[in-house]
Scaffold this active site. Structure first.
Site, PDB file in Angstrom:
ATOM      1  N   LYS A  68       0.807  -0.562  -0.123  1.00 47.68           N
ATOM      2  CA  LYS A  68       0.177  -0.480  -0.243  1.00 47.68           C
ATOM      3  C   LYS A  68       1.208   0.904   0.279  1.00 47.68           C
ATOM      4  O   LYS A  68       0.429   2.428  -0.485  1.00 47.68           O
ATOM      5  CB  LYS A  68      -1.260   0.180   0.879  1.00 47.68           C
ATOM      6  CG  LYS A  68      -2.084  -1.143   1.239  1.00 47.68           C
ATOM      7  CD  LYS A  68      -2.985  -0.660   2.260  1.00 47.68           C
ATOM      8  CE  LYS A  68      -4.100  -2.125   1.638  1.00 47.68           C
ATOM      9  NZ  LYS A  68      -5.065  -2.029   2.905  1.00 47.68           N
ATOM     10  N   ASP A 105     -10.030   2.010   1.333  1.00 50.52           N
ATOM     11  CA  ASP A 105     -10.473   1.781   2.608  1.00 50.52           C
ATOM     12  C   ASP A 105     -10.971   3.006   3.793  1.00 50.52           C
ATOM     13  O   ASP A 105     -12.218   2.732   5.424  1.00 50.52           O
ATOM     14  CB  ASP A 105      -8.525   1.342   3.736  1.00 50.52           C
ATOM     15  CG  ASP A 105      -8.205  -0.136   3.441  1.00 50.52           C
ATOM     16  OD1 ASP A 105      -8.967  -0.573   2.492  1.00 50.52           O
ATOM     17  OD2 ASP A 105      -7.186   0.196   3.114  1.00 50.52           O
TER      18      ASP A 105
END
Length: 275
Positions: A68, A105
């Site tokens: 990420k 997210d």
């Protein structure tokens, strides 16, 4: 662009990922018969080569750990949301060859809570201090009006969480992990730790608990989630987060809306039950 389109989730380890199940369910409901979604085992060392080898048939990528942050230098642009936590879990590959990074997210957490009627809370507690905890703080910056207490295992982790709070505009207070049972008194508790970590506080759920957001989805329910439900508290689980963040990824990669949330959740539940 005409012709088959491709997307995939990358990470290491990746075999457990439910992303292919969720995205394929969405494609089926949307009638995107020429779209495919796969998973690839890719670590940080292999990421530049993988991304560099993508052709114009690729529409997007989902990123899980440990990629990420490693993906960011390979992108042309990242969204303010992704920049706020220095983490990208979504890459959209445009027709002109640009790579655009985002983080679903954070809005996924907010959407999962709103689905259960949680719009605003006066305070919150976060169990843990890893990458998911920073996303939780970013979500709390939107929905929490007051302080957030982070329960951590070390001073270094506490300093990190306090730093994220300052960056995100959240009043973060630090408490020792040994006092974790106190966290359960908060109106909203977000558990961001690995499986088994919160089992020791499951017996400490208060008589009238508030809202628990446990980001785990397997095994499910966790002992903490079970105890919370038994006392009548509201529980939001990891599959809720996974489905909502995946829905946003499908929207961005395909340009289609609305995306079938119910079908994605049903496919995820069936896949977990079959394991």
């Amino acid at each position: 662009m005409n012709g088959p389109r491709r997307a995939a989730v990358l990470g290491s380890p990746i075999a457990h990922s439910l992303s292919p199940v969720l995205h394929r369910a969405a494609y089926a409901e949307l009638g995107l018969d020429d779209w495919s979604y796969d998973r690839f085992e890719v670590d940080e060392a292999g990421l530049p080569g993988f991304v560099g080898g993508l052709d114009r048939s690729w529409a997007g990528l989902s990123l899980t750990m440990p990629l990420k942050r490693a993906i960011i230098p390979l992108l042309d642009e990242i969204s303010p949301t992704a920049a706020s936590v220095e983490a990208v879990n979504t890459v959209v590959l445009t027709e002109d060859g640009r790579r655009l990074g985002d983080n679903t997210d954070i809005p996924g957490m907010i959407a999962a809570l709103r689905e259960r009627g949680v719009e605003k809370v006066d305070s919150a507690a976060v169990l843990g201090a890893g990458a998911t905890a920073s996303s939780a703080l970013a979500a709390l910056a939107v929905i929490c009006a007051g302080p957030v207490t982070a329960y951590v295992r070390s001073r270094e982790r506490g300093d990190e969480m306090r730093g994220w709070g300052q960056r995100l505009g959240v009043d973060v207070r630090i408490a020792d992990w040994a006092e974790g049972a106190r966290a359960l008194e908060a109106p909203l508790v977000i558990a961001t730790t690995p499986a088994g970590t919160t089992d020791s506080v499951a017996a400490d759920v208060p008589q009238h608990p508030g809202i628990l957001f446990d980001v785990l989805y397997e095994p499910w329910p966790t002992p903490l989630a079970s105890a919370w439900s038994a006392r009548g508290g509201t529980v939001v689980g990891g599959l809720d987060l996974l489905v909502h963040q995946a829905l946003l990824q499908v929207e961005q990669m395909t340009g289609r809306s609305p995306v079938p949330l119910a079908a994605m959740r049903q496919a995820g539940e069936a896949a977990i039950a079959a394991r």
